[in-house]
Motif scaffolding. Structure first.
Motif, PDB file in Angstrom:
ATOM      1  N   ARG A 236       1.349  -0.940   0.113  1.00 25.37           N
ATOM      2  CA  ARG A 236      -0.265   0.242  -0.213  1.00 25.37           C
ATOM      3  C   ARG A 236       0.549   1.548  -0.074  1.00 25.37           C
ATOM      4  N   ASN A 237       2.460   1.233   0.307  1.00 23.93           N
ATOM      5  CA  ASN A 237       2.936   2.751  -0.033  1.00 23.93           C
ATOM      6  C   ASN A 237       3.146   3.246  -1.190  1.00 23.93           C
ATOM      7  N   TYR A 238       3.134   1.846  -2.287  1.00 27.50           N
ATOM      8  CA  TYR A 238       3.207   2.288  -4.025  1.00 27.50           C
ATOM      9  C   TYR A 238       1.877   2.414  -4.379  1.00 27.50           C
ATOM     10  N   SER A 239       2.299   2.637  -5.791  1.00 26.22           N
ATOM     11  CA  SER A 239       1.481   3.256  -6.566  1.00 26.22           C
ATOM     12  C   SER A 239       1.637   2.874  -7.542  1.00 26.22           C
ATOM     13  N   TYR A 240       0.936   2.678  -8.915  1.00 24.86           N
ATOM     14  CA  TYR A 240       1.732   2.612 -10.463  1.00 24.86           C
ATOM     15  C   TYR A 240       0.682   3.530 -11.247  1.00 24.86           C
ATOM     16  N   SER A 241       1.023   3.553 -12.850  1.00 25.21           N
ATOM     17  CA  SER A 241       0.439   3.264 -14.352  1.00 25.21           C
ATOM     18  C   SER A 241       0.744   3.260 -14.980  1.00 25.21           C
ATOM     19  N   LEU A 242      -0.321   2.621 -15.636  1.00 20.44           N
ATOM     20  CA  LEU A 242       0.000   2.662 -16.821  1.00 20.44           C
ATOM     21  C   LEU A 242      -0.524   2.389 -18.304  1.00 20.44           C
ATOM     22  N   GLU A 243       0.050   2.660 -19.383  1.00 15.88           N
ATOM     23  CA  GLU A 243      -1.198   3.408 -20.084  1.00 15.88           C
ATOM     24  C   GLU A 243      -0.346   2.301 -22.006  1.00 15.88           C
ATOM     25  N   VAL A 244      -1.272   2.720 -22.396  1.00 13.72           N
ATOM     26  CA  VAL A 244      -1.457   2.134 -23.946  1.00 13.72           C
ATOM     27  C   VAL A 244      -2.426   2.995 -24.553  1.00 13.72           C
ATOM     28  N   GLY A 245      -1.771   2.410 -25.839  1.00 14.14           N
ATOM     29  CA  GLY A 245      -2.547   3.355 -26.683  1.00 14.14           C
ATOM     30  C   GLY A 245      -2.096   3.889 -28.536  1.00 14.14           C
ATOM     31  N   GLY A 246      -2.739   4.916 -28.761  1.00 16.20           N
ATOM     32  CA  GLY A 246      -2.078   4.182 -30.265  1.00 16.20           C
ATOM     33  C   GLY A 246      -2.820   5.034 -31.135  1.00 16.20           C
ATOM     34  N   ASN A 247      -2.790   5.301 -32.915  1.00 18.14           N
ATOM     35  CA  ASN A 247      -3.669   5.996 -33.787  1.00 18.14           C
ATOM     36  C   ASN A 247      -4.370   6.968 -32.757  1.00 18.14           C
ATOM     37  N   GLY A 248      -3.960   8.149 -31.982  1.00 12.33           N
ATOM     38  CA  GLY A 248      -4.518   9.263 -30.965  1.00 12.33           C
ATOM     39  C   GLY A 248      -5.422   8.962 -30.235  1.00 12.33           C
ATOM     40  N   ARG A 249      -5.420   7.931 -29.858  1.00 11.97           N
ATOM     41  CA  ARG A 249      -6.241   7.366 -28.455  1.00 11.97           C
ATOM     42  C   ARG A 249      -4.783   6.555 -27.834  1.00 11.97           C
ATOM     43  N   LYS A 250      -5.768   6.343 -25.686  1.00 15.09           N
ATOM     44  CA  LYS A 250      -4.637   6.199 -24.697  1.00 15.09           C
ATOM     45  C   LYS A 250      -5.774   5.504 -23.598  1.00 15.09           C
ATOM     46  N   LEU A 251      -5.088   4.462 -23.571  1.00 17.68           N
ATOM     47  CA  LEU A 251      -5.786   4.162 -21.968  1.00 17.68           C
ATOM     48  C   LEU A 251      -5.116   4.154 -21.170  1.00 17.68           C
ATOM     49  N   ILE A 252      -5.142   4.683 -19.532  1.00 19.66           N
ATOM     50  CA  ILE A 252      -4.507   4.642 -18.369  1.00 19.66           C
ATOM     51  C   ILE A 252      -5.050   4.189 -17.308  1.00 19.66           C
ATOM     52  N   TRP A 253      -4.557   3.186 -16.671  1.00 21.72           N
ATOM     53  CA  TRP A 253      -4.403   2.915 -15.036  1.00 21.72           C
ATOM     54  C   TRP A 253      -4.205   3.255 -14.734  1.00 21.72           C
ATOM     55  N   GLU A 254      -4.365   3.301 -13.279  1.00 19.00           N
ATOM     56  CA  GLU A 254      -3.840   3.559 -12.448  1.00 19.00           C
ATOM     57  C   GLU A 254      -4.445   2.986 -10.885  1.00 19.00           C
ATOM     58  N   GLY A 255      -3.175   2.517  -9.987  1.00 19.67           N
ATOM     59  CA  GLY A 255      -3.660   1.652  -8.841  1.00 19.67           C
ATOM     60  C   GLY A 255      -2.181   1.215  -7.867  1.00 19.67           C
ATOM     61  N   THR A 256      -3.031   0.306  -7.045  1.00 27.39           N
ATOM     62  CA  THR A 256      -1.982   0.189  -6.259  1.00 27.39           C
ATOM     63  C   THR A 256      -1.458  -1.781  -6.575  1.00 27.39           C
ATOM     64  N   PRO A 257      -0.591  -1.477  -6.542  1.00 29.28           N
ATOM     65  CA  PRO A 257       0.229  -2.882  -6.440  1.00 29.28           C
ATOM     66  C   PRO A 257      -0.554  -4.038  -5.624  1.00 29.28           C
ATOM     67  N   ARG A 258      -0.901  -5.609  -5.802  1.00 35.45           N
ATOM     68  CA  ARG A 258      -1.114  -6.471  -5.484  1.00 35.45           C
ATOM     69  C   ARG A 258      -0.526  -7.002  -4.600  1.00 35.45           C
ATOM     70  N   SER A 259      -0.016  -7.383  -3.294  1.00 36.07           N
ATOM     71  CA  SER A 259       0.751  -8.313  -2.100  1.00 36.07           C
ATOM     72  C   SER A 259       0.840  -9.702  -3.407  1.00 36.07           C
ATOM     73  N   ILE A 260       1.778 -10.907  -2.923  1.00 35.82           N
ATOM     74  CA  ILE A 260       2.526 -11.970  -4.164  1.00 35.82           C
ATOM     75  C   ILE A 260       1.112 -13.154  -3.336  1.00 35.82           C
ATOM     76  N   ARG A 261       0.999 -12.369  -2.150  1.00 34.11           N
ATOM     77  CA  ARG A 261       0.431 -13.290  -1.259  1.00 34.11           C
ATOM     78  C   ARG A 261      -0.655 -13.310  -1.620  1.00 34.11           C
ATOM     79  N   ASP A 262      -1.321 -12.423  -2.404  1.00 33.33           N
ATOM     80  CA  ASP A 262      -2.182 -13.207  -3.444  1.00 33.33           C
ATOM     81  C   ASP A 262      -1.939 -13.871  -4.747  1.00 33.33           C
ATOM     82  N   SER A 263      -2.264 -14.350  -5.184  1.00 34.08           N
ATOM     83  CA  SER A 263      -2.518 -15.668  -6.197  1.00 34.08           C
ATOM     84  C   SER A 263      -2.598 -14.608  -7.776  1.00 34.08           C
TER      85      SER A 263
END
Length: 318
Positions: A236-263
């Motif tokens: 919970r001390n960390y955050s991350y963002s992911l972005e993918v796009g092309g042809n003048g469009r993009k999707l962005i995701w922001e969230g908190t990484p899950r622990s590897i305790r969760d499968s």
């Protein structure tokens, strides 16, 4: 299982990495050689005969109520009672429904250390509370986060990092940003989930970046998400963002990484990450839409507490 071809990786290195020899030295100590704390009551301090009495003769696990016995006084756990078809494994007499109340009382008087005491857990528990604690103990080993097989390896984080690198040949990178290009010649074939795993080292921690395709309903989707190699409270001390796009469009995701305790499957099935529908993915790929070409970029940052106002502010890699 088919792996995605990764044409190029551009990873901006923003922090000092961990040298190979440092990782190797960590592996040698992956069993946490902390020694045995003086204030812990070890299982060996309890009379051996008592522990033998509390050990199921079938599965050799510790017995918890109800503890069953036959007419001759032989005991076994309730799980194994059904497995032996109600016959005593020692004398072959019918078990019936006799409880060994005396042995259950003896068990109530015992206090034992967590079985992970050699890994650093200092806790001591009554006999009946110990089992519940051990299923959630923060010192219990982590499972291998590799998604491409049912790997049974467990260990601490330094050990798993080297295991991923040496045994699964996972790519290792240093830095808080990533820029990956994923290519798949036939994006319509996802009968077997196509996946990829990359490990990043930044802020002195390790993160697993997953990218894969799987069937969702009648059409395949593509998903990217990050997992933290540590416990949920630290994730919970960390955050991350992911972005993918092309042809003048993009999707962005922001969230908190899950622990590897969760499968891996639990995270994927919860859709906790960047999800790209096939039509959108092909639109981003351009061309004749017959080949998947996705570029996923992102970054990781650490949330820090503002000492003045108590507000969580981002510590960005730049």
């Amino acid at each position: 299982m088919e792996e995605m071809e990764m044409d190029s990786i551009e990873c901006v290195s923003l922090m000092d990495g961990v040298e190979d020899e440092e990782i190797q030295s960590s592996v040698a100590s992956h069993q946490y050689p902390l020694g045995k704390p003086n204030n812990i009551l070890h299982a060996g301090n309890v009379p051996t005969s008592v522990h033998e009495l509390l050990e199921c003769p079938v599965c050799t696990n510790s017995m918890y109520p109800p503890i069953h016995q036959c007419h001759n006084g032989h005991t076994l756990c309730s799980t194994c009672k059904t497995r032996v078809h109600n016959r005593c494994p020692t004398c072959r007499q019918e078990l019936g429904d006799i409880r060994c109340l005396a042995l259950e009382k003896v068990a109530e008087s015992l206090e034992l250390p967590c079985k992970y005491f050699s890994l650093g857990c200092p806790e001591i528990f009554p006999y009946y509370s110990k089992l519940k604690h051990e299923t959630l103990c923060n010192f219990r080993p982590y499972s291998c986060p590799y998604a491409g097989s049912e790997c049974s390896v467990t260990g601490d984080i330094p050990y798993l990092v080297t295991h991923l690198r040496d045994d699964h040949k996972v790519d290792m990178h240093t830095g808080c940003t990533f820029n990956h290009r994923y290519v798949k010649s036939n994006p319509r074939e996802v009968e077997n989930a196509t996946w990829m795993l990359t490990v990043f080292h930044c802020f002195g921690q390790y993160f697993c970046l997953h990218f894969e395709a799987f069937q969702l309903g009648v059409a395949p989707v593509y998903m990217a998400f990050l997992r933290f190699m540590g416990d949920e409270t630290d994730a919970r001390n960390y955050s991350y963002s992911l972005e993918v796009g092309g042809n003048g469009r993009k999707l962005i995701w922001e969230g908190t990484p899950r622990s590897i305790r969760d499968s891996h499957r639990k995270v994927r099935d919860s859709h906790d990450g960047l999800i790209i529908q096939r039509n959108m993915a092909l639109f981003f790929s351009g061309g004749d839409r017959k080949e998947l070409k996705l570029r996923v970029t992102g970054r990781i940052w650490k949330e820090q507490q503002n000492p003045d106002g108590g507000v969580c502010i981002p510590n960005l890699c730049s």
